[in-house]
Design a protein around this motif. Structure first.
Motif, short mmCIF file in Angstrom:
data_model
loop_
_atom_site.label_atom_id
_atom_site.label_comp_id
_atom_site.label_asym_id
_atom_site.label_seq_id
_atom_site.Cartn_x
_atom_site.Cartn_y
_atom_site.Cartn_z
N THR A 246 0.82 -1.22 0.00
CA THR A 246 0.00 0.00 0.00
C THR A 246 0.85 1.27 0.00
O THR A 246 0.39 2.31 -0.43
CB THR A 246 -0.96 0.00 1.21
N ASN A 247 2.09 1.19 0.50
CA ASN A 247 2.92 2.41 0.46
C ASN A 247 4.24 2.17 -0.25
O ASN A 247 5.28 2.73 0.09
CB ASN A 247 3.16 2.95 1.88
N VAL A 248 4.19 1.32 -1.27
CA VAL A 248 5.40 0.96 -2.01
C VAL A 248 5.59 1.90 -3.21
O VAL A 248 4.62 2.29 -3.85
CB VAL A 248 5.25 -0.51 -2.50
N ARG A 249 6.84 2.26 -3.48
CA ARG A 249 7.14 3.04 -4.67
C ARG A 249 7.69 2.07 -5.74
O ARG A 249 8.79 1.54 -5.60
CB ARG A 249 8.17 4.14 -4.36
N MET A 250 6.88 1.82 -6.75
CA MET A 250 7.24 0.84 -7.77
C MET A 250 8.56 1.22 -8.44
O MET A 250 8.78 2.36 -8.81
CB MET A 250 6.13 0.74 -8.83
N GLY A 251 9.45 0.22 -8.56
CA GLY A 251 10.72 0.44 -9.23
C GLY A 251 11.77 1.14 -8.37
O GLY A 251 12.87 1.40 -8.83
N GLU A 252 11.42 1.43 -7.10
CA GLU A 252 12.38 2.17 -6.26
C GLU A 252 12.72 1.48 -4.95
O GLU A 252 13.53 1.98 -4.18
CB GLU A 252 11.82 3.58 -5.96
N GLU A 253 12.08 0.36 -4.66
CA GLU A 253 12.30 -0.30 -3.37
C GLU A 253 13.64 -1.03 -3.36
O GLU A 253 14.07 -1.60 -4.37
CB GLU A 253 11.18 -1.30 -3.06
N VAL A 254 14.29 -1.02 -2.18
CA VAL A 254 15.53 -1.79 -1.98
C VAL A 254 15.32 -2.63 -0.73
O VAL A 254 15.16 -2.10 0.37
CB VAL A 254 16.75 -0.85 -1.78
N ILE A 255 15.29 -3.95 -0.91
CA ILE A 255 15.05 -4.83 0.24
C ILE A 255 16.33 -5.58 0.60
O ILE A 255 17.03 -6.09 -0.28
CB ILE A 255 13.88 -5.81 0.01
#
Length: 559
Positions: A246-255
């Motif tokens: 719900t609060n994810v930025r597509m193409g920008e997450e680093v896990i």
């Protein structure tokens, strides 16, 4: 009888009650969609090298073409992958899946006995192994159906000169690569080169084809292969993505991927969910080296991390962790074992991020319940059943128990495995006629639909007819500042049937057994008090850091 779902009323905004299982017919379709949408974005990083989605596409296609074109594998054949977190893992895994074959995830720390069982049971015809563990393969290969071994060094995908240096240091300086002799084995890079000579044919992959044979249950006798289909994996990815996205930025997450990708938790939560988001999996090869792990965290601005209680506890107790930049961190997910309140509270204090507890099993691919992502503080629950998932608590006779009562947690949903590989009796014992998976965990549900695990059915301690749940005892003892880690187990006792024993790793060297007992007396009712207190320098753990209570139970009781 209508089935009540009180948890739906607690769902965070924008989280649907049901997911679309049919959006992607296979895990391969998810990969292809990510490649199309995020081609030039980073996909996987390890030891200073990053591969984009386009590079993963190219390399995994080469590996798939090698398996089909050179080895002539047929649809449904099994390929074992024996790798820690390194760039070869996603290339090989996606290559196997793109070829219409089944991945047999294999723990690199396996003993020869464990590896032999898994290779024989799965009937794997190929194994891909890191050089460091190839000597174990050499020991058992003669007893298996394996026709081709593929080997690789940890540095092989890191480019020149870094890759060569890494391989040299591991073998000759750190002496971490025992000698092995596997005639006919091929190097991974050579296999990729051979794959380039072939065109990857269009492979028809059905939703019910087995994507992963995921071995589990090593604690209860022999390990069994859970058959996880493409549909199971896609369903769980869709469920978890709907929940955490719900609060994810597509193409920008680093896990941060510190748990091994061969383990179902990281495989789905990190590998698949964050691939759907177009994120970057920053892989940690050896999270046990906490100093190096913290140093690496300081060099990455990450947005998410998954782990187990022991991993979070280890980080919190490593100097320098409080100097990491947590400004981007918006998702911390804990699973695999119970998260302790003391660890969750410290995590929030140090990082500013709530440690959200989730619950799952290998048999459910794995996620079944997750706490709401907008949770302000640790609540001790495993959360709410995620979209398209039903959960209930049953008694010994399979009857549903009323709210608040403790019974066996049972689950139903599209993520539940097809069954155990070649074990119809065990499948029938695990999944009842109505499709409920019996988890072996004792739980209760509150009026809002939150579930609480009280313990594993088999870990429960019976003191004079009273149930004692090790998790509760451990939570209380873990509150003591002098305790680094603790495990509670039942040991035989003439008077009470069983007695409680705690095994502790000290943070404060001056901690005494009497102090532990006094603290327990203040916080626990009589029959839950530990009769025995033992101190050790470390606790036995599984590859992902779950404490092995079974090994502690089998050790002789000491006062």
């Amino acid at each position: 009888m209508s089935f009540e779902r009180p948890w739906l009323a607690q769902y965070p905004e924008r989280v649907p009650a049901q997911i679309d299982v049919d959006e992607f017919p296979s895990v391969v379709a998810v990969l292809e969609s990510a490649i199309e949408n995020y081609r030039d974005r980073p996909a996987f990083a390890n030891l200073g090298k990053t591969l984009t989605y386009a590079e993963i596409d190219q390399l995994s296609a080469q590996f798939a073409a090698y398996l089909l074109g050179e080895l002539k594998l047929k649809k449904g054949d099994r390929v074992a992958i024996m790798m820690p977190n390194c760039l070869q893992y996603p290339i090989a895994t996606f290559g196997v899946l793109r070829a219409g074959l089944t991945v047999v995830n294999t723990n690199p720390m396996y003993t020869a006995r464990e590896l032999r069982h898994q290779l024989v049971d799965s009937g794997a015809s190929v194994i891909f192994v890191l050089d460091n563990f190839a000597h174990t393969v050499q020991e058992v290969i003669g007893d298996t159906q394996v026709k081709q071994v593929i080997t690789t060094g940890l540095g092989d995908m890191l480019g020149f000169p870094k890759g060569s240096i890494v391989n040299f240091v591991l073998k000759y300086i750190k002496k971490m690569v025992p000698e092995y002799d596997l005639p006919g084995a091929i190097r991974f890079r050579d296999a990729l080169a051979l794959g380039q000579r072939h065109t990857l044919p269009t492979v028809d992959i059905e939703p019910n084809d087995i994507a992963f044979l995921q071995y589990t249950g090593g604690t209860t006798g022999v390990a069994k292969g859970a058959m996880l289909t493409h549909r199971n994996m896609v369903a769980n990815m869709q469920q978890a993505a709907a929940w955490v996205g719900t609060n994810v930025r597509m193409g920008e997450e680093v896990i941060i991927t510190a748990l091994p990708l061969y383990h179902i938790f990281a495989l789905t939560a990190n590998g698949l969910v964050f691939m759907k988001f177009g994120g970057l999996n920053h892989m940690i090869t050896n999270p046990r080296d906490m100093k190096a792990f913290v140093k690496e965290l300081k060099s990455v601005r990450f947005t998410a991390i998954t782990g187990v209680n022991t991993l979070f506890n280890g980080l919190l107790n490593t100097p320098g962790f409080d100097e990491v930049d947590f400004s981007g961190l918006h998702l911390t997910l804990g699973g695999g074992m119970a998260v302790q309140r003391s660890v969750a509270e410290r995590w929030k204090q140090v990082t500013g991020s709530t440690l959200v507890e989730a619950y799952g099993l290998t048999e459910s691919a794995p996620a079944a319940c997750i706490n709401p992502m907008d949770l302000v503080d640790y609540n001790g629950a495993i959360g709410l059943p995620i979209p398209s998932t039903d959960a209930c608590v049953k008694d010994e006779n399979g009857n549903a128990m009323p709210q608040g009562e403790v019974g066996e947690l049972c689950l139903r949903g599209p993520q539940i495995m097809k069954g155990y590989w070649k074990r119809p009796e065990e499948t029938a014992a695990a999944i009842d006629a109505d499709g409920w998976l019996h988890t072996g965990d004792m739980a209760r549900m509150d009026e809002k639909g939150f579930f609480y695990i009280v313990d594993r059915k088999k870990d429960m301690i019976l003191v004079s007819g009273f149930n004692v749940y090790p998790n509760e005892v451990e939570d209380v003892i873990a509150m003591m500042p002098g305790v680094l880690e603790v495990a509670a187990v039942g040991v035989p006792d003439d008077k009470s049937g069983e007695a409680v024993k705690v095994v502790i790793v000290k943070k404060d060297p001056s901690l005494t057994a009497e102090q532990v007992k006094a603290h327990a007396r203040e916080n626990l009712t009589g029959y839950k008090h530990p009769r025995y207190v033992e101190f050790r320098t470390e606790l036995p753990k599984t590859n992902v850091g779950k404490i092995l209570r079974r090994e502690l139970r089998d050790a002789p009781a000491t006062h």
